[in-house]
Each structure stands twice: as structure tokens, then as C-alpha cells.
Design an enzyme around this catalytic site. Structure first.
Site, mmCIF file in Angstrom:
data_model
loop_
_atom_site.group_PDB
_atom_site.id
_atom_site.type_symbol
_atom_site.label_atom_id
_atom_site.label_comp_id
_atom_site.label_asym_id
_atom_site.label_seq_id
_atom_site.Cartn_x
_atom_site.Cartn_y
_atom_site.Cartn_z
ATOM 1 C CD GLU A 144 -2.980 -1.055 2.282
ATOM 2 O OE1 GLU A 144 -4.078 -1.618 2.136
ATOM 3 O OE2 GLU A 144 -2.665 -0.463 3.337
ATOM 4 C CD GLU A 300 -4.357 -5.760 2.620
ATOM 5 O OE1 GLU A 300 -5.101 -5.016 3.311
ATOM 6 O OE2 GLU A 300 -3.123 -5.672 2.641
#
Length: 624
Positions: A144, A300
């Protein structure tokens, strides 16, 4: 290839006698891919030049023996305490000059030479050890990127910013021209005088802010490229990815897409929000569009509740499967979660997991097992085909509009989302495209408030239908007005020129026309028509919605009913065919090649055609 199924696995948080139980339960759940090592830097490297891979060898071998593949992370997302103690210069500063200290994660400056050197050492050592391991099928770069620290205002960032500007502009005079620095006596005589847009007495130069956002996105992209080069130089041939975060404002994912082999996304729609399915569809369609024709991975999502909202709702029975199948329907070949086993300590211990603290007897785990079986039954899926409609998503326009001193605050991404949601509700699938195209195969391009337009915009050559909305083609790529005013690029295409604009309050920009009646919001433009026809007008009779051949322009930002009305108008005008007409509210339909998926996102049963779908139920047809 079957669909990848699994999630983040963090065995370093648990004693080794738990690992065998994990693998046994993974097999029961149908897990075939585990993401390993995302936050393992401190475990792998207890000190500079010292590495301990014995535990990771054991984990990867154990997974492989059980038929579970590994998405191996490079581990660079969270530097260990020894590193920041020894090299405090890797830490970032906010716009006020306050250091962001360790104790959380992502506490590193993308421009720090020490961070880059030490991260490179870790990646190189890890890749050389596991590049030939048969379990490793994917490399997972960082994690991320930019999620918590997208902008660094430190002195090292300032030095890197100056270097970036010098490459971009060549000399300081070109920089002054681009930023319009004669305003407020901001003219520079040397790049050494330039700073990041730190906390200032009043509004900062908008060209400077725009370029700093471009620079910051590029610095994170440099980290991705750095790790990619190390992986490939080491001889690893597995595909590589990094997990993106839907439309994440600080990072221009169009420029990132070519750097990875597989697009991956982390998405956490709020299960309590009845419109969360639209948020999910938006994210899935963007990921599919970043690499057209190629499958992507939902890297995710939450199996149940998250831990970071003010109030964290549980997913209703079936809701997790519905959101997962939405990703598959929109091009995903992988459905993964954060995380496999729920943490016993740390900031995310209240975040749900595939295997909760309550163990295999929980509803969450039963649904995980059921979803694994459902995905396995689908087998290999066809690639996604291109939609007929595309929406332009342009980070430069987003960054420029996300600044003060405009006629009115304009939420760029909210408008992009609203147009996507309108077509979604109508059963029309949409792609996203960058402002530079290509646009060739689309019947309709929607370009909401495409504020910045370059001199060589590909829209000028597009021959299909085009819809633009207010505040399009106002400035050039430096956020400067062009000589002669507004719409200097698209004016001939639209058959209209914007001569002025102003902010409007509710009720001040009502739009009327045959079959069209809605409220304009935010701002209204004054148009001079030069070939275009007015399809609807403001209350004072001035044009509000125009057409010139196959090009349409809205001189305001319609409210939600207005966006739906214009969407319906364009569907009828262009003869677009919904995948399934007359969709009930919060029901979506999506085509993936010959496969059609219908999903009920309502907490109650819904009749769709001749079928009744259970709450959060879905139906897949077209597979042999």
C-alpha cells in the site's frame, strides 16, 4: 488457471507450533495462495547485515508441501527499530516540520538514500534466496505505497523535489513560467530556492502544489521500480505486483500500471452503507481498466468487520461472498483477505480475519470455507471484454481541483463516482480510461470536470460520443489559463465556448428541457454557442446542456437525479443495451466474456426476471 484464494499470512506473530494448524485449516478453507512476509523486516533482519531466514524457510516449505502457493512480499513497508535508531534521517516530516516518529508503520521517506539502500539490500537478499523456490508464484512489492505517508516535506524531500523539477523544466525560467511566479513576487533565480509547499501564511502557489503532488507520486513509483529492477536483475521470473487502493488520490495509478505484471487492489467498502456495492464496483472496474484484458487480484478485503472506522459493522450473512463475487464478475482471478489468522496483539487485533479468535466454529470461518468451494467450482474464467462506455479518471485534474481558490469547492472524485454509479444502476458496464486514451473502441466517453487538458489531448481525435461537464478544459497542464480564455482545446468539438462561470447554491441552477429537469450544483457556466444546440436551459434561458453532433456538454454539475436523468437520456440517444433491463435497486449485473453475474446486495430477497435472489445472493450463467 483456477482462481487464487487466500490472504495475508503473518506466521511471525505466532509460535511455530501454530503453523501446522494454520496450514491444515487453510486446506479445509480451500486456500491456494498465501501472502507472506509483508511486515517481516524486523524478523528477517535483526540488525544491519544480519539475516535470519530459517523460520521463513520452514513456513514456505510447509505451505508448499500442502499445495499452497506463496505471494512473497519484499518486506520493505515497515522499517525495524534498529534502522530508524541508526539512521533517523529516514523519517519523514509533515508540512509543519514535525517528524513522524516510529511506532506505527510506513515511517520512511521515499527519497531517503539510507532507506533505499537498506531496502534494496533486503529485497536482493530475499529474492536471491527464494527466486527458485517452487512455492513462490508472485512477488509482492512493498505494501500500500503511500497509504499513510504520501507527502514528505523534509529537507531530503526538498532536495529530491528540486532535482525532479530540474529534470522536468530544464531551467528555472521555464519553472517560473509554468508556475506564474511573477504573482506575489515568487520568482526564483535558482532551483536551490524552491521548497515543498510547506505550511505558509496563506494559499500556496497552485502550480507548485500540483507539481509536488506529481513528484510525490513519482517518488513512490521510483520505489516500485527500484524493487522491480532488483527482482529482475536477481533472475526471478515470477510475475510481480503491488497492492493498490482503488482510486487513491496521492498516487497516479495510470503511471504505475505498466510497472507491474498483475494489478492488485485493497478495498474495504462499509457493509453498513447500502451504496457500498457501488463503491466496490467502482474499485473493481478501475482495477480491470488499468490493464485491459488482463485479470487482476483482489489482494485485501475484510472477511467481516474492520477495526478503523468509528463504528465497525459486521458483514451480514452472505455479504462477504457477494462482495467477493463482485470482484470475480468484474475481472478478478484472485480473491484474498487481510488476514488469515486474527492478530492477538497490535493495532489491528480487532480487525476480522479468515480464521477468527473464535476458531473454525464461527460464522466467518464457515462462510470462508463455503466461498472457497464456490470459487473452486468456477474453474478457469474467461477474460473481461471491453465495455461500450468509459469514464475518464484523471489524477492531474483531481490534484488541481483539490486546492482552494476556485469558484466553488468541486469534489472531482465524487463526480466520477456518481457517473459510474448511474451507469451501474442502469445495467451498463463501464471502463475507466486515462485522459490520453486510447478511446478507439468506445461508443461513449464521459469526462467529468476534466479541468486540465494538455495541448495534445487525444479527445480531439475521438469520433464516438463524448460527454463533458462543467469546469472541463479550463487550464493547461501547468494549471494556467490559455491565451484567449477557456475551452481553447475542446471548444470546436463541443460547438461551444465557456465565457464565464460562478459558484451556485441550491436552487440557483435549475435545468429544464424536454424530458429533463434537475438541479445543477456547485457552479454554472456561461456558454457561447458556436454550432451546438441547447437541449436544456437554466431558468434565465441560457444553455445548460448542449449537443454538437455526437458531443454533449453540461454547463453545471447535475445533482444525483440529474446524473441519472442524463445517463438515461444518453443510453436512449445512443441505443446502448443494458446487460439486464429494469434492475431492482442495489442489484448489479456484470458480463465477463460469456459469463453473466447478477448479485443482490439487498438484505432482503429480490426478484430479478424469473428468479428470486436471496439476501446477498448471486447467480452466474454462461459458463460451460
Amino acid at each position: 488457471m483456477p482462481i487464487y484464494y487466500g490472504g495475508d499470512y503473518n506466521p511471525e506473530q505466532w509460535p511455530s507450533d501454530v503453523w501446522s494448524e494454520d496450514v491444515c485449516l487453510m486446506r479445509e478453507a480451500g486456500v491456494n495462495l498465501a501472502t507472506v512476509g509483508v511486515f517481516s523486516w524486523a524478523r528477517i533482519q535483526p540488525d544491519e547485515g544480519v539475516y535470519d531466514y530459517a523460520w521463513l524457510d520452514q513456513v514456505i516449505d510447509l505451505l508448499h508441501e500442502s499445495g499452497i502457493a506463496v505471494d512473497l512480499a519484499t518486506g520493505t513497508a515497515s522499517p525495524p527499530p534498529w534502522l530508524t535508531t541508526k539512521y533517523p534521517g529516514v523519517l519523514t516530516e509533515n508540512a509543519d516540520g514535525v517528524v513522524r516518529w516510529p511506532g506505527s508503520r510506513q515511517h520512511y521517506a521515499p527519497t531517503s538514500p539510507d532507506y533505499r539502500r537498506l531496502a534494496s539490500d533486503l529485497v536482493r537478499t530475499t529474492v536471491e534466496r527464494y527466486k527458485d523456490h517452487p512455492a513462490v508464484v508472485l512477488w509482492h512489492i512493498n505494501n500500500e505505497l503511500g497509504c499513510h505517508v504520501a507527502y514528505d516535506y523534509s529537507d531530503q524531500a526538498a532536495a529530491a523535489f528540486r532535482t525532479w523539477l530540474a529534470r522536468r523544466y530544464g531551467d528555472v525560467d521555464a519553472l517560473n513560467d509554468a508556475w506564474g511566479t511573477m504573482f506575489w513576487s515568487q520568482r526564483y533565480t535558482d532551483f536551490a530556492q524552491v521548497l515543498p509547499p510547506r505550511h505558509a501564511p496563506y494559499s500556496v502557489n497552485p502550480g507548485q502544489v500540483l507539481d509536488f503532488k506529481r513528484f510525490s507520486s513519482d517518488m513512490l513509483l521510483e520505489l516500485l521500480r527500484m524493487e522491480k529492477q532488483i527482482i529482475r536483475t536477481a533472475g526471478a521470473t515470477q510475475p510481480l505486483t503491488t497492492n493498490m487502493m482503488s482510486a487513491f488520490k496521492p498516487t497516479d495509478y495510470w503511471s504505475w500500471a505498466d510497472e507491474v505484471d498483475v494489478i492488485a487492489d485493497d478495498t474495504y467498502p462499509d457493509p453498513r452503507d447500502p451504496h457500498s456495492y457501488a463503491d466496490g464496483a467502482f474499485a473493481r472496474d478501475l482495477m480491470r481498466s488499468l490493464k485491459p484484458g488482463r485479470p487482476w487480484i483482489l489482494m485485501e478485503q475484510a472477511p467481516n468487520y474492520v477495526n478503523w472506522r468509528e463504528n465497525n459493522a459486521a458483514k451480514a450473512p452472505g455479504q462477504m461472498a457477494a462482495m467477493s463475487m463482485q470482484a470475480v464478475a468484474r475481472g478478478a482471478d484472485g480473491v484474498l483477505f487481510f488476514q488469515w489468522r486474527q492478530s492477538a496483539a497490535g493495532a489491528e487485533k480487532y480487525h476480522s480475519a479468515m480464521l477468527p479468535h473464535g476458531g473454525p466454529s464461527t460464522r466467518t470461518f464457515r462462510e470462508i470455507v463455503a466461498l472457497g468451494a464456490s470459487l473452486a467450482s468456477l474453474g478457469s474464467l474467461p477474460p473481461s471484454s471491453r465495455a461500450e462506455v468509459a469514464i475518464v479518471l484523471d489524477w492531474d485534474s483531481w490534484w488541481a481541483l483539490d486546492q482552494p481558490n476556485h469558484p466553488a469547492p468541486l469534489d472531482y472524485i465524487a463526480q466520477v463516482r456518481a457517473w459510474h454509479a448511474a451507469f451501474l444502476a442502469a445495467g451498463i458496464q463501464t471502463d475507466f480510461v486515462r485522459s490520453s486514451g486510447p478511446f478507439d473502441d468506445y461508443r461513449l466517453i464521459v469526462a467529468p470536470s476534466l479541468h486540465l487538458i494538455s495541448d495534445a489531448t487525444a479527445l480531439l481525435a475521438f469520433t464516438g460520443a463524448l460527454l463533458t461537464t462543467a469546469f472541463t478544459d479550463i487550464v493547461d497542464e501547468h494549471d494556467r489559463f490559455r491565451p484567449g480564455g477557456f475551452t481553447r482545446q475542446l471548444g470546436p468539438l463541443l460547438g461551444a465556448t465557456v465565457t464565464d462561470f460562478a459558484g451556485v447554491l441550491p436552487g440557483e441552477a435549475t435545468v429544464h428541457g424536454p424530458g429533463l429537469h434537475f438541479e445543477g450544483t456547485v457552479l454554472a457556466e456561461v456558454l457561447h454557442l458556436d454550432g451546438a444546440t441547447a437541449l436544456a436551459s437554466f431558468a434565465d434561458g441560457t444553455p445548460a446542456f448542449t449537443r454538437n453532433g455526437s458531443c454533449y456538454h453540461l454547463a453545471t454539475i447535475p445533482d444525483e437525479p440529474g446524473i441519472r436523468a442524463v445517463t438515461t437520456f444518453l443510453i436512449d440517444e445512443l441505443g446502448l443495451t443494458p446487460a439486464l433491463p429494469n434492475l431492482p435497486r442495489h442489484v448489479e449485473v456484470c458480463r465477463r466474456g460469456p459469463m453473466t453475474t447478477v448479485i443482490n446486495h439487498n438484505p432482503t430477497p429480490v426478484q430479478v426476471g424469473d428468479d428470486i435472489l436471496d439476501p446477498y445472493g448471486y447467480r452466474i450463467t454462461g459458463l460451460s
